[in-house]
Write a protein that holds these residues in place. Structure first.
Motif, mmCIF file in Angstrom:
data_model
loop_
_atom_site.group_PDB
_atom_site.id
_atom_site.type_symbol
_atom_site.label_atom_id
_atom_site.label_comp_id
_atom_site.label_asym_id
_atom_site.label_seq_id
_atom_site.Cartn_x
_atom_site.Cartn_y
_atom_site.Cartn_z
ATOM 1 N N VAL A 61 40.018 23.220 35.255
ATOM 2 C CA VAL A 61 39.698 23.602 36.626
ATOM 3 C C VAL A 61 38.323 23.064 36.985
ATOM 4 O O VAL A 61 37.363 23.220 36.228
ATOM 5 C CB VAL A 61 39.750 25.144 36.785
ATOM 6 C CG1 VAL A 61 39.237 25.569 38.148
ATOM 7 C CG2 VAL A 61 41.161 25.635 36.555
ATOM 8 N N ASP A 62 38.234 22.417 38.136
ATOM 9 C CA ASP A 62 36.966 21.866 38.608
ATOM 10 C C ASP A 62 36.163 22.961 39.300
ATOM 11 O O ASP A 62 36.635 23.564 40.273
ATOM 12 C CB ASP A 62 37.228 20.704 39.573
ATOM 13 C CG ASP A 62 35.934 20.076 40.059
ATOM 14 O OD1 ASP A 62 35.001 19.925 39.243
ATOM 15 O OD2 ASP A 62 35.850 19.765 41.271
ATOM 16 N N VAL A 63 34.960 23.219 38.777
ATOM 17 C CA VAL A 63 34.064 24.201 39.386
ATOM 18 C C VAL A 63 32.761 23.478 39.708
ATOM 19 O O VAL A 63 31.991 23.140 38.808
ATOM 20 C CB VAL A 63 33.796 25.402 38.446
ATOM 21 C CG1 VAL A 63 32.878 26.405 39.120
ATOM 22 C CG2 VAL A 63 35.095 26.056 38.019
ATOM 23 N N ARG A 115 40.958 33.944 43.589
ATOM 24 C CA ARG A 115 42.195 34.493 44.192
ATOM 25 C C ARG A 115 43.330 33.475 44.137
ATOM 26 O O ARG A 115 44.466 33.819 43.825
ATOM 27 C CB ARG A 115 41.931 34.934 45.633
ATOM 28 C CG ARG A 115 41.243 36.276 45.737
ATOM 29 C CD ARG A 115 41.296 36.830 47.159
ATOM 30 N NE ARG A 115 40.690 35.939 48.152
ATOM 31 C CZ ARG A 115 39.405 35.951 48.492
ATOM 32 N NH1 ARG A 115 38.591 36.814 47.922
ATOM 33 N NH2 ARG A 115 38.938 35.131 49.399
ATOM 34 N N ASP A 116 43.011 32.223 44.440
ATOM 35 C CA ASP A 116 44.043 31.175 44.397
ATOM 36 C C ASP A 116 44.576 30.995 42.976
ATOM 37 O O ASP A 116 45.783 30.850 42.764
ATOM 38 C CB ASP A 116 43.486 29.844 44.914
ATOM 39 C CG ASP A 116 43.180 29.870 46.409
ATOM 40 O OD1 ASP A 116 43.667 30.795 47.102
ATOM 41 O OD2 ASP A 116 42.432 28.982 46.864
ATOM 42 N N LEU A 117 43.675 31.002 41.998
ATOM 43 C CA LEU A 117 44.088 30.830 40.602
ATOM 44 C C LEU A 117 44.900 32.029 40.114
ATOM 45 O O LEU A 117 45.872 31.862 39.368
ATOM 46 C CB LEU A 117 42.864 30.597 39.717
ATOM 47 C CG LEU A 117 42.139 29.275 39.944
ATOM 48 C CD1 LEU A 117 40.824 29.243 39.171
ATOM 49 C CD2 LEU A 117 43.009 28.085 39.563
ATOM 50 N N ALA A 118 44.523 33.233 40.531
ATOM 51 C CA ALA A 118 45.280 34.434 40.135
ATOM 52 C C ALA A 118 46.706 34.341 40.682
ATOM 53 O O ALA A 118 47.665 34.685 39.982
ATOM 54 C CB ALA A 118 44.588 35.694 40.638
ATOM 55 N N SER A 119 46.843 33.868 41.895
ATOM 56 C CA SER A 119 48.170 33.697 42.495
ATOM 57 C C SER A 119 48.974 32.640 41.738
ATOM 58 O O SER A 119 50.172 32.809 41.487
ATOM 59 C CB SER A 119 48.018 33.305 43.962
ATOM 60 O OG SER A 119 49.266 33.101 44.545
#
Length: 166
Positions: free
Chosen positions: A115-117, A131-135
């Motif tokens: 994942v790019d942070v 939130r997007d990653l949890a989904s």
């Protein structure tokens, strides 16, 4: 025949490791629940603790359906029935808290490696990304709290900032 409910929880320091992340469970058994010190039958309350595992009794029931209903009331809508049978013949059903199995910290860390942070991401951006990653993880069939993901993303952002400073 009577049916009994026993709650089994891991309460040690490694609760988010692969070994214990999905350890907690409720079992319907045909054997009465007993305390671990004296072996006395105990149908309601704490049964004891051993090796960071604590056990609780949640009653005796006249039918399997009544015990199943009691577990549904204990766990609400957020539970799942294990597909695999227990290794113990007196355990008829095993229920786990949560609609989906949780992901361990180790597995989450490995998954987040790609994942790019960005180093300049602010907290609001990290919360949206969490939130997007949890989904996305839920779509994959596992659950991870947004807070756990956010904390990992913060750490990755801080690492990216340190790399820029070096």
């Amino acid at each position: 025949m009577k049916f009994y409910i026993e709650e089994i929880r891991y309460c040690g320091p490694d609760g988010r490791t692969d070994k214990y992340i999905d350890f907690d469970r409720f079992e319907i058994t045909t054997e009465p629940t007993r305390t671990n010190m004296t072996g006395e039958v105990c149908l309601d309350g704490w049964l004891g603790m051993y090796d960071d595992v604590t056990r609780y009794a949640h009653g005796g029931y006249d039918s399997l359906a009544a015990a199943d209903y009691a577990i549904q009331n204990l766990l609400g809508d957020e539970y799942r029935l294990d597909d695999e049978p227990s290794e113990f013949p007196d355990v008829l059903a095993v229920y786990r808290p949560g609609r989906l199995p949780p992901m361990s910290d180790e597995t989450l860390g490995i998954w987040l490696q790609d994942v790019d942070v960005p180093a300049d991401a602010d907290n609001a951006a990290l919360r949206r990304q969490a939130r997007d990653l949890a989904s996305e993880l839920e779509d994959m069939g596992v659950s991870v709290s947004v807070v756990r993901i956010w904390l990992c993303l913060e750490s990755l952002r801080d690492d990216a900032r340190e790399e820029l400073e070096d």
